[in-house]
Design a protein around this motif. Sequence first.
Motif, PDB file in Angstrom:
ATOM      1  N   GLY A  62      12.056  -4.809  35.826  1.00 57.04           N
ATOM      2  CA  GLY A  62      10.789  -4.133  36.073  1.00 57.04           C
ATOM      3  C   GLY A  62      10.038  -3.761  34.822  1.00 57.04           C
ATOM      4  N   CYS A 106       7.351  -8.011  35.494  1.00 61.79           N
ATOM      5  CA  CYS A 106       6.987  -6.864  36.335  1.00 61.79           C
ATOM      6  C   CYS A 106       6.719  -7.392  37.737  1.00 61.79           C
ATOM      7  CB  CYS A 106       5.738  -6.209  35.760  1.00 61.79           C
ATOM      8  SG  CYS A 106       4.785  -5.214  36.926  1.00 61.79           S
ATOM      9  N   CYS A 107       7.093  -6.638  38.791  1.00 59.05           N
ATOM     10  CA  CYS A 107       7.002  -7.181  40.149  1.00 59.05           C
ATOM     11  C   CYS A 107       5.560  -7.343  40.617  1.00 59.05           C
ATOM     12  CB  CYS A 107       7.781  -6.312  41.119  1.00 59.05           C
ATOM     13  SG  CYS A 107       6.995  -4.720  41.446  1.00 59.05           S
ATOM     14  N   ALA A 113       3.706  -4.848  41.953  1.00 60.92           N
ATOM     15  CA  ALA A 113       3.379  -3.949  43.075  1.00 60.92           C
ATOM     16  C   ALA A 113       2.157  -3.102  42.741  1.00 60.92           C
ATOM     17  CB  ALA A 113       4.571  -3.049  43.402  1.00 60.92           C
ATOM     18  N   VAL A 115      17.403  -4.451  43.393  1.00 63.53           N
ATOM     19  CA  VAL A 115      16.300  -3.665  42.868  1.00 63.53           C
ATOM     20  C   VAL A 115      16.683  -2.193  42.966  1.00 63.53           C
ATOM     21  CG1 VAL A 115      13.820  -3.234  43.009  1.00 63.53           C
ATOM     22  CG2 VAL A 115      14.736  -5.400  43.827  1.00 63.53           C
ATOM     23  N   CYS A 165       9.292  -1.424  43.841  1.00 65.52           N
ATOM     24  CA  CYS A 165       9.432  -2.839  43.463  1.00 65.52           C
ATOM     25  C   CYS A 165      10.170  -3.603  44.564  1.00 65.52           C
ATOM     26  CB  CYS A 165      10.196  -2.965  42.159  1.00 65.52           C
ATOM     27  SG  CYS A 165       9.550  -1.920  40.842  1.00 65.52           S
ATOM     28  N   HIS A 211       7.989  -4.366  47.392  1.00 64.34           N
ATOM     29  CA  HIS A 211       7.010  -5.390  47.054  1.00 64.34           C
ATOM     30  C   HIS A 211       7.648  -6.779  46.990  1.00 64.34           C
ATOM     31  CE1 HIS A 211       3.213  -6.889  45.764  1.00 64.34           C
ATOM     32  NE2 HIS A 211       3.728  -7.394  44.652  1.00 64.34           N
TER      33      HIS A 211
END
Lengths: 473, 409
Positions: free
Chosen positions: B175, B208-209, B211, B241, B246, B249
Amino acid sequence: MRRLVEICGDENVFWRAEDLLVWEYDAGFDRRPPSAVVLPGTTEEVADVVRAAHAEGASIVPRGAGTGLSGGTIACADAIVVSTARLRRIISIDRVARIAVVEPGVPNLAVTAAARDVGLFFAPDPASQRISTIGGNVATNAGGPHALRYGSMTNHVLGVELVLPTGECVRFGGEVADLPGYDCVPFIVGSEGTVGIITKVWLRLLPLPEDVRTFVAVFADIEHGARAASAIIASGVVPAAMEMLDRVTIGALNAAFEVHLPADAGSLLLVEVEGLREETADWATSIERILRKNGATNVRSAETAAERELLWKARKLGYAALARIRPNNYLHDAVVPRTKMPDVLREVNAIAERYGYVIANMFHIGDGNLHPVLLFDARSQPIDRVMEASAEILKVAIDAGGALSGEHGIGLEKNHFMFWVFGPEDLDAQRRGREAFDPDGTMNPGKVFPGGDACADIPTERTKRALAEGMWV
Amino acid sequence: MTTAFDTTGLERCIHCGLCLEACPTYKITQLETESPRGRLHLMGAIADRRIDLSRSDATVLHLDRCLACRACEAVCPSGVPYGRLIEETRAAVAQARGISPLGQLLLWSVSRPWVLGAMNAVLSISERTGLRRLARRFLSPRLRRLDALAPPVGRPQYRPVQVESPRSSVALLLGCVMRASYGDVHTATARVLAHFGVEVVETPDQACCGALHAHAGNKEEAIRLAKRNVAAFERADVILVNAAGCGAHLKSYAHLLEDRPNWAARATALASRVRDVSEFLETIAGDETFGELAMRVTYQDPCHLAHAQGIRAEPRALLSRVRGLELVEMANADVCCGSAGFYNLAQPDYADRLLEPKIDAILATRPDAVVTGNPGCMLQLAAGLRSRGREGIPVLHLVEVLDRALETR
């Protein structure tokens, strides 16, 4: 408008067209934005708002959570909506006297929860109880599944504080029973916002029953279920609640909740008894026997409180779950004599079939309060035709000696049908009663009574009026 | 300006209002404009062009005040996909009006690990030299808020844990904020997994996801980041996760990429392999207990764990596996704390009104620590406790508790 802001503060007054859109609806079908919305925070603010509106000659529509199904809170004639949503204090719960004093914006379930903490409960339990407010419950004389044993709101309201259309604050009833003079409380209960704004309510609480038993009985079709329900009532046992669910409803409930009802059942009866342990044991035995004798293929009882709660959650939220089948639904509320129920159900289903709507039935079979729901998709099926089918359903119910509404109220939805059940003199007497409180007709105009023009600018209202006047012979 | 957007599922809203009492912003205001039903109705009005987004400041404000906590979605019997609809609507808002400069800056930073790393380093130096404390005196209230809610500095970086002859392996989403500021939570995750013989394999290309980007309406960047992660995690059997937002998402990538022919199937496959760390641990833990920790804690449900992923029981079950640990439920544990991405920066007034009762509820349980499972909640709750002078009550990630308990074995 400036005066309203002075009274309630900037953040509790709305007048921009885009904001007013979110007060143009209730859970029914009529739509019309008000000219302004104001949310007073105290009884004094309510009275000041009403006085200010009265001085300007503006009409007022009281509104709680906007969960009504009959258009009672839709603003006609450029009315101002006065929301009671911020009046949500539980003022007191008296365990010994068994009385709750609450403001009108308190959700029904919050009263029940507060009462439970001291070993009491509040009986009226409309399916919307998680959100619908006590003020709205009083205004529509709401019921719910347990009205079968305990009656509707009118049996549980001990007193009302009301702001009259001219701004005076009056009180009827209260903690002490048998006040001399006219008993205005039952008149105000069910008056649908046409006589004033309720600002405080005294409610009767009951001791929690020692024992509760809940059964689910499976039937091959609706008629067998209906016959079993009649047999239970005829036996003299009064269940606390008795609900019927048909196959379409069962499918929707299974999809929305992990309730695992038998998907192949033609109908289900949900039966509940409450009382002392000795009583409920006896009743349970006889109810199970009657259910089986009348064709129940299976009778299961809820083993745990959690299981029972899940069954009731599914039943009470089931109306909204029907949107999983078709996005729109028209929920009816007619009451018919219990003996006529199987015939009426058959005719109602035939009407739905003729018009091409899926129909779901989930209703208070114990007191004959039908809730046939027409399922449709408003994007392709015009609302006018749905209303036509609905008028036919109402006619069948009235022809069978029934009533227009069991618990949802008349509002804007069924006002023009009122002359189907009341004669001109009856209606006139009711009108005069209302005028005693609201001589100028500024409180919730255009509702309840037939024939008025106050809401004629709402298209669905015109459609219904034409149907009501055209179909009656 | 066109405001066409995907409103699939909106037609299911029958205006029953059952969502109202579940909505944190309705609860604090009692205003229909700040309710899910009201916002859905506004979305419909935008789609029907009864509202012109480019000119309707009030409507945009009501939509912005939505936390996207999805509590309404969890209680909706009709199955209205609220989370998806608010994202679609926000993308339409962003298209019509752009994203605020602060929002753009934050979004730009979180998808770039080096930026976050650099910010962390700068803050860390200024913290050590006392410069940050000095600077606080001259900051505007807005910047002081930003400072108070900034992720912690100086927590150790993530250090992978070696597992001898592992039973199985998983990938871990590192993340953005978690990687930069909560590296030690990742290390704790890896240590707890190692206890069960599960190894964390490295996934170097992950990003980075996205979201925060999707929530803010920057769909394009959200899709770019999603594609990167779909490719990066393709070979992992399980993608773990430990940040609820995250996880929720990643599980929705299938929807995000549904109209990209080369990606839809891959995204669906990935989404089905994503697990929150609590979900995964509870399935592999068997009859094991997690050692001993004499502690009284209360648990805050992260919205995107409880409402978006339906995970409520697992974290509590894991805590009950720790001997000596007492879990005291706070009132309304699953009501949003007001963190909600960078809501606490964008809507400070509402965020504070949500945080106050939350801190009251926490303090009423008289806990030794607060446990949760999402960095945003951790930051917000810690800031809330600090503002009441109760920084002595730490806010811990669930895996930190489990990790500490295991140390005692």
